[in-house]
Design a protein around this motif. Structure first.
Motif, PDB file in Angstrom:
ATOM      1  N   GLU A 167       0.829  -1.207   0.000  1.00 36.70           N
ATOM      2  CA  GLU A 167       0.000   0.000   0.000  1.00 36.70           C
ATOM      3  C   GLU A 167       0.864   1.259   0.000  1.00 36.70           C
ATOM      4  O   GLU A 167       0.538   2.248  -0.671  1.00 36.70           O
ATOM      5  CB  GLU A 167      -0.940  -0.007   1.210  1.00 36.70           C
ATOM      6  CG  GLU A 167      -2.002  -1.079   1.153  1.00 36.70           C
ATOM      7  CD  GLU A 167      -2.828  -1.016  -0.131  1.00 36.70           C
ATOM      8  OE1 GLU A 167      -3.239   0.108  -0.510  1.00 36.70           O
ATOM      9  OE2 GLU A 167      -3.049  -2.065  -0.742  1.00 36.70           O
TER      10      GLU A 167
ATOM     11  N   ASP B 231      -4.474  -0.546  -8.514  1.00 28.73           N
ATOM     12  CA  ASP B 231      -5.178  -1.643  -7.839  1.00 28.73           C
ATOM     13  C   ASP B 231      -5.636  -2.702  -8.839  1.00 28.73           C
ATOM     14  O   ASP B 231      -5.503  -3.910  -8.588  1.00 28.73           O
ATOM     15  CB  ASP B 231      -6.396  -1.109  -7.075  1.00 28.73           C
ATOM     16  CG  ASP B 231      -6.012  -0.418  -5.779  1.00 28.73           C
ATOM     17  OD1 ASP B 231      -4.882  -0.635  -5.303  1.00 28.73           O
ATOM     18  OD2 ASP B 231      -6.840   0.351  -5.246  1.00 28.73           O
ATOM     19  N   LYS B 232      -6.174  -2.255  -9.963  1.00 33.95           N
ATOM     20  CA  LYS B 232      -6.638  -3.205 -10.978  1.00 33.95           C
ATOM     21  C   LYS B 232      -5.474  -4.022 -11.517  1.00 33.95           C
ATOM     22  O   LYS B 232      -5.574  -5.250 -11.672  1.00 33.95           O
ATOM     23  CB  LYS B 232      -7.325  -2.453 -12.116  1.00 33.95           C
ATOM     24  CG  LYS B 232      -7.863  -3.379 -13.210  1.00 33.95           C
ATOM     25  CD  LYS B 232      -8.613  -2.602 -14.279  1.00 33.95           C
ATOM     26  CE  LYS B 232      -9.130  -3.549 -15.363  1.00 33.95           C
ATOM     27  NZ  LYS B 232      -9.883  -2.825 -16.422  1.00 33.95           N
TER      28      LYS B 232
ATOM     29  N   SER C 271      -4.066  -6.473  -8.699  1.00 32.61           N
ATOM     30  CA  SER C 271      -5.009  -7.358  -8.011  1.00 32.61           C
ATOM     31  C   SER C 271      -4.728  -8.834  -8.315  1.00 32.61           C
ATOM     32  O   SER C 271      -4.956  -9.700  -7.461  1.00 32.61           O
ATOM     33  CB  SER C 271      -6.446  -7.009  -8.404  1.00 32.61           C
ATOM     34  OG  SER C 271      -6.645  -7.178  -9.802  1.00 32.61           O
ATOM     35  N   ASN C 272      -4.225  -9.131  -9.503  1.00 35.83           N
ATOM     36  CA  ASN C 272      -3.940 -10.529  -9.866  1.00 35.83           C
ATOM     37  C   ASN C 272      -2.748 -11.106  -9.112  1.00 35.83           C
ATOM     38  O   ASN C 272      -2.538 -12.319  -9.117  1.00 35.83           O
ATOM     39  CB  ASN C 272      -3.677 -10.634 -11.371  1.00 35.83           C
ATOM     40  CG  ASN C 272      -4.927 -10.426 -12.190  1.00 35.83           C
ATOM     41  OD1 ASN C 272      -6.026 -10.715 -11.733  1.00 35.83           O
ATOM     42  ND2 ASN C 272      -4.770  -9.914 -13.396  1.00 35.83           N
TER      43      ASN C 272
ATOM     44  N   HIS D 211      -1.962 -10.030  -5.799  1.00 35.14           N
ATOM     45  CA  HIS D 211      -2.034  -9.422  -4.470  1.00 35.14           C
ATOM     46  C   HIS D 211      -1.422 -10.318  -3.397  1.00 35.14           C
ATOM     47  O   HIS D 211      -0.665  -9.848  -2.539  1.00 35.14           O
ATOM     48  CB  HIS D 211      -3.486  -9.088  -4.120  1.00 35.14           C
ATOM     49  CG  HIS D 211      -3.606  -8.218  -2.910  1.00 35.14           C
ATOM     50  ND1 HIS D 211      -3.708  -8.718  -1.619  1.00 35.14           N
ATOM     51  CD2 HIS D 211      -3.599  -6.874  -2.787  1.00 35.14           C
ATOM     52  CE1 HIS D 211      -3.781  -7.718  -0.764  1.00 35.14           C
ATOM     53  NE2 HIS D 211      -3.719  -6.583  -1.449  1.00 35.14           N
TER      54      HIS D 211
END
Length: 357
Positions: A4, A77-78, A81-82, A84
């Motif tokens: 983050e 984020d998109k 996301s794969n 994470h």
């Protein structure tokens, strides 16, 4: 640094870049470290053409806008996301990744730079002699946002040493050298690729104008620039030439004009048949890589055979534009607007960095 935190640093960079525009640069009061970086970055943009004659302010502003649009919380984020779970567990004392960057278009190596840092690795960067200023400036901004990045970013002037993996971009000739020199290291080595357009004669004027953007952006120097057009038998280029006339000012740039004059002369001396509008020549040729100021074209008889041909030639092709004629093609005008998840050569850099020992 947590994932983050790393994302937030690049979001701040995106906000910084978003201030700069060819026609409407505005200094925003809420952007971090503007007092230290804003004026100097604007000066650097204006000086870029003195460092590299192809880096006109217009082209540099376009590259900056592309990265400003990409570096948002939503898009990061998109993209991530794969991965994470893997990223959240990633060891912050990561690998030393050598980055050998190209310099054909402004900030062309930024995606590799971003990928290395977002995966918790350290970047050892050897910039191209054609692009030595933009990325180091942005690296300084990132370090100002979070000083923990200081130990993660090193620009190397001499020989690259003490690295674990390599991501190198160059020509087919330099790739052979890279493959030999780095044969004992895990690597991604990128070679020459070009992009193609597939037309069927039913394209609107707006679509053909957008194709002009795919051809002329960055003066055609990028691997995502269209350098080859496939057209049906009997195709007339009249509508194409009419639509791209809006890009005629490209001939006023000396380096482009010199290439246009030289390459046209070479073609004519070789008795090649050309179509010419005064700032672009098009030539029937089976190759994908055309010279600057020229586009090759080739006729096709049916779209199924062409689809098979393009699949067979996939290692030569970066991307394909069409009006949904070809599977996985992209819309006209979008070649130079890749998303974060549109990987060069279709090699997933994040997976490579996460899985390489």
């Amino acid at each position: 640094m947590t994932l983050e935190t790393k994302k937030s640093v690049f979001v701040e960079l995106g906000k910084f870049l978003k201030q700069f525009s060819e026609n409407d640069t505005v200094k925003e009061s809420n952007v971090l470290h503007n007092d230290l970086f804003f004026d100097d970055f604007e000066k650097l943009i204006q000086l870029s053409q003195s460092h590299n004659g192809w880096y006109t302010p217009e082209q540099v502003y376009f590259a900056i806008k592309s990265w400003a649009d990409a570096l948002t919380e939503e898009k990061l984020d998109k993209w991530l996301s794969n991965y994470h779970t893997e990223l959240s567990q990633n060891n912050e004392n990561g690998k030393n990744v050598a980055l050998i960057l190209a310099g054909n278009i402004p900030l062309v190596g930024f995606h590799d730079f971003l990928s290395v840092l977002i995966t918790g690795n350290k970047a050892l960067i050897k910039t191209s002699s054609n692009d030595q200023h933009l990325l180091p400036f942005l690296a300084k901004y990132l370090i100002a946002v979070d000083e923990n990045l200081k130990d993660k970013i090193t620009f190397v002037a001499g020989k690259l040493e003490n690295f674990d993996t390599v991501i190198a971009t160059g020509s087919n000739n330099t790739a052979r050298y890279f493959e030999y020199y780095f044969k004992d290291k895990p690597s991604i080595i990128r070679k020459n690729r070009n992009s193609a357009a597939v037309l069927n004669g039913k394209e609107s004027k707006e679509e053909l104008e957008a194709l002009g953007e795919d051809i002329f952006r960055y003066f055609g120097l990028g691997c995502r620039n269209v350098s080859k057009i496939f057209v049906p038998k009997g195709y007339s280029f009249d509508a194409f030439f009419e639509a791209i006339f809006k890009y005629q000012d490209v001939i006023h740039y000396e380096k482009y004009a010199n290439n246009y004059d030289y390459n046209k002369a070479v073609f004519l001396m070789s008795n090649f048949k050309l179509l010419d509008n005064g700032f672009l020549t098009i030539k029937e040729d089976s190759s994908y890589a055309s010279p600057i100021s020229s586009v090759f074209y080739e006729f096709y008889e049916n779209i199924e055979d062409l689809q098979a041909r393009l699949k067979a030639d996939s290692e030569q092709i970066q991307c394909i534009v069409s009006n949904d004629l070809i599977q996985n093609s992209i819309p006209f005008g979008q070649t130079q607007n890749p998303q974060l998840w549109d990987y060069a050569d279709n090699v997933d850099t994040i997976t490579f960095l996460l899985t390489t020992k």
